[in-house]
Scaffold this active site. Structure first.
Site, short mmCIF file in Angstrom:
data_model
loop_
_atom_site.label_atom_id
_atom_site.label_comp_id
_atom_site.label_asym_id
_atom_site.label_seq_id
_atom_site.Cartn_x
_atom_site.Cartn_y
_atom_site.Cartn_z
N LYS A 148 0.72 -1.23 -0.11
CA LYS A 148 -0.03 -0.14 -0.31
C LYS A 148 0.94 1.71 0.38
CE LYS A 148 -3.14 -2.25 0.41
NZ LYS A 148 -3.20 -4.41 -0.47
N ASP A 149 0.30 2.31 -0.32
CA ASP A 149 0.54 3.76 -0.11
C ASP A 149 1.85 3.94 0.47
OD1 ASP A 149 0.58 5.21 -2.87
OD2 ASP A 149 -1.64 4.84 -2.81
N LYS A 150 2.69 4.68 0.45
CA LYS A 150 2.76 5.02 1.92
C LYS A 150 2.78 6.44 1.92
CE LYS A 150 7.76 7.31 3.91
NZ LYS A 150 9.06 7.31 3.45
#
Length: 721
Positions: free
Chosen positions: A261-263
């Site tokens: 998932k996105d940071k």
């Protein structure tokens, strides 16, 4: 409460990197005396733009675009995993399950004692009872040992159960082999050698008094694997996994999750670990900032990459012009009807325009390993300060050992590559590259595949529009479409395992060609005919485009020839993608050309300051933490658009937003747009000290830092993976 406080970005140019003071460096802000126009502009860097990676077209170019600021704050971008059963995963239970010893009927326990009388007599039971009531003494060896060499596994299990049921928490039992039991030599035991059990059959159950605070650590949960939700803010999935693994004495590969998932977001996803108690996992999590665990469960199998249907997004776009609401509604309706082009987003290609990741991929595919190494280690203006210094030193001196010694930790691809050059020699580039884990190394060839896909998709839409044409590929009806990551893994595994040496004796090489023509992977798709199109059964969202490879079916129309044309521009072809070194072989895959978001919803939200929190996270909802109250229409200074939608795996939410904006979604562009929006507002109103977007970027992260070869190589994945 309700105001999100970002940790801010260090000024990496303020002083040389130093491990002891890096975390504590103070941010040096320019003095602006309340005048936003006196603020120092962010350093201009040659970051990638969308048109440089083939992202040029729209499904509805006539729909009006608008300006909205993406990821102004971490709390503006929420991602929740959707599991294989279609449930949106939300952290809503912080209970930590405890191991429970299932009670056994007392009558059954009596039956077991009678059954085991020849193994455990009355005197042994007295010894066990005395041990249970004794005080723990670290100076003496408090134990009772039972010879169970002639006892089968079922009876040994009953002995363990008896100890657990009768003396739960007071005693711990363990089955030991010959070397573990450290038994005395046979002559000291005065047992004739011929009567002694063979060494490999010697077993002992040792019952001991556990140390203070330690109970029976046997696994007493309903499944071998514990699953749990991880809610994180501004941290990579892989960093959470590696930190957990380190704290739990596991290898990183033993901490499993379904997708990265996105940071720069607030995300919730599923993890699984084998035979580690929820309590120990929670204790390990205390070492990780801005991460919360919960919703513990148990299952008999581990989670794997791709074990999800997709992701649910909640996104706030700031600084929406109030007068554009009607246009925005029209654009959203168009998006709902037509979908968006399923481009690979900029995350796939790194953040440097001077060294995009696909150039390294081309070098690897052409077997130019020297060029590949030099590109990975080449200095670039998008680097954070300490990395810039290391690259510069290697570039000028070519002393890999000295450059590698300047790294702290070994998570960087550059560190692994430099160690390889130092170990195998400064010119053994091929061996040095193999020091990089294969999953990291293959990001570069995959980036090249992604570039070709983007260019083909753009040309297909530009020349033929949103209509089906004969020869377009769709999945065959009886074939369940594989997720793209699984396609790639399967094709590459097959390529790695299929070599001349694997052919049966007496089979000629040209049989391999016949096998390739009959590839099951190639038969997963079929071309559309005129009759198929006329039937109205298929939509443009059913069409798939190949990622180039040696084991792939290309469209049976004009588009099919474009692949070889584009690959020829850099001296490659589908045949060359088979690659003599199987590590770099690309079998190919299929990817939907158009994606239509599921359950798209939107609303407009008023707010007053750039720090206002507009969307409640899982954690805030669970804890009852309120977000910023919405002001009245007359009092509100700003307007935001809040979107909710679901996407399948490997789709990029930024590409959906690009279809709405009709403009570049790169971080550099978004920073510039927000700075302009804040400046205009401050010109009209009282000056504010609200930080611009670039000061909200997290520690250790440059303005557009998503480059896979610099920090975490597996960070290139889509927001929708």
């Amino acid at each position: 409460m309700g105001k999100e406080r970002g940790r801010g970005r260090r000024n990496h140019q303020s002083r040389p990197y130093n491990k002891s003071n890096w975390r504590g460096q103070k941010k040096e802000r320019s003095q602006h005396n309340g005048n936003p126009r006196n603020r120092s502009a962010p350093q201009q860097k040659s970051t990638l733009r969308e048109n440089q990676v083939g992202i040029t077209e729209f499904t509805n170019a006539d729909a009006p675009g608008f300006t909205g600021i993406l990821k102004s704050r971490f709390s503006d971008f929420h991602v929740n995993e959707i599991d294989t059963e279609g449930r949106v995963l939300e952290l809503n239970d912080s209970t930590v399950p405890k191991a429970v010893v299932e009670p056994v009927d007392p009558q059954k326990l009596d039956e077991w004692r009678k059954e085991l009388e020849d193994v455990i007599g009355p005197d042994v039971w007295k010894d066990i009872a005395s041990l249970a009531i004794a005080k723990f003494d670290p100076k003496t060896e408090q134990k009772v040992e039972i010879d169970v060499s002639s006892v089968d596994k079922d009876k040994r299990t009953k002995i363990h159960q008896l100890v657990k049921q009768l003396y739960s928490g007071k005693l711990v039992s363990t089955t030991l082999g010959q070397t573990q039991a450290k038994e005395k030599p046979q002559e000291e035991q005065k047992v004739p050698a011929e009567e002694a059990a063979p060494v490999e059959d010697k077993k002992t159950i040792r019952i001991i008094k556990p140390k203070h605070g330690r109970g029976d650590n046997r696994w007493n949960f309903p499944g071998e694997f514990v699953t749990f939700l991880v809610h994180k803010t501004n941290i990579d999935t892989s960093e959470v996994a590696s930190t957990l693994a380190s704290r739990l004495n596991l290898r990183p590969s033993q901490v499993n999750y379904c997708g990265t998932k996105d940071k720069r977001a607030k995300t919730t996803q599923n993890f699984s670990i084998k035979r580690r108690s929820p309590e120990s996992i929670i204790n390990a999590a205390r070492a990780i900032r801005n991460v919360f665990f919960g919703n513990f469960n148990f299952r008999s199998t581990t989670l794997k990459l791709g074990d999800l249907q997709g992701n649910r997004f909640r996104i706030a776009l700031r600084h929406i012009a109030k007068e554009r609401q009607a246009d925005i509604e029209g654009s959203l309706e168009s998006l709902k009807e037509r979908g968006f082009i399923n481009y690979y987003g900029l995350q796939r290609f790194g953040n440097s325009a001077s060294v995009p990741t696909y150039e390294v991929g081309v070098a690897l595919l052409k077997r130019d390993y020297k060029l590949a190494c030099e590109l990975i280690l080449k200095p670039r203006d998008t680097d954070i300060e300490f990395m810039r210094a290391i690259r510069k030193e290697w570039w000028e001196k070519r002393d890999s050992a000295a450059a590698a010694a300047k790294f702290f930790g070994d998570k960087f691809i550059e560190k692994k590559l430099l160690d390889g050059l130092a170990r195998f020699g400064e010119t053994d580039y091929s061996s040095a590259l193999r020091q990089i884990p294969r999953n990291m190394l293959m990001l570069y060839p995959h980036a090249y595949q992604s570039l070709i896909f983007n260019r083909i998709a753009s040309r297909r839409i530009k020349e033929f529009g949103l209509k089906l044409i004969p020869g377009d590929l769709v999945y065959v009806e009886q074939s369940e479409p594989m997720e793209e990551e699984n396609q790639i893994e399967a094709a590459e595994t097959e390529a790695a395992e299929t070599d001349e040496g694997d052919l049966p004796e007496g089979v000629e090489e040209d049989v391999d060609v016949a096998l390739e023509e009959e590839s099951v992977f190639k038969r997963k798709v079929r071309p559309l005919s005129e009759e198929d199109i006329a039937s109205g059964k298929y939509k443009l969202s059913d069409v798939v485009l190949p990622l180039p490879g040696h084991d792939i079916t290309y469209p049976a129309n004009e588009c099919g020839a474009w692949y070889e044309e584009m690959m020829a521009e850099v001296g490659l072809s589908s045949e060359l993608l088979k690659h003599k070194e199987k590590t770099y072989a690309l079998g190919g895959a299929y990817r939907k050309m158009i994606i239509q978001p599921n359950d798209l919803k939107w609303s407009f939200r008023r707010y007053n300051t750039p720090e206002d929190t507009l969307i409640a996270s899982d954690f805030e909802l669970m804890k009852g933490i309120p977000i910023t109250a919405e002001p009245s229409e007359d009092d509100a200074k700003y307007l935001a658009l809040v979107l909710e939608f679901s996407l399948p795996t490997a789709a990029y939410a930024t590409m959906l937003l690009r279809e709405l904006f009709k403009q570049d979604t790169s971080t550099a562009t978004q920073m510039q747009l927000e700075q302009e929006a804040l400046t205009k507002k401050e010109d009209k109103d009282t000056p504010t000290d609200s930080p611009p977007i670039e000061e909200e970027i997290a520690e250790g992260e440059t303005a557009a830092e998503t480059v896979p070869e610099t920090v975490e190589p597996d960070k290139e994945v889509a927001e929708g993976q």
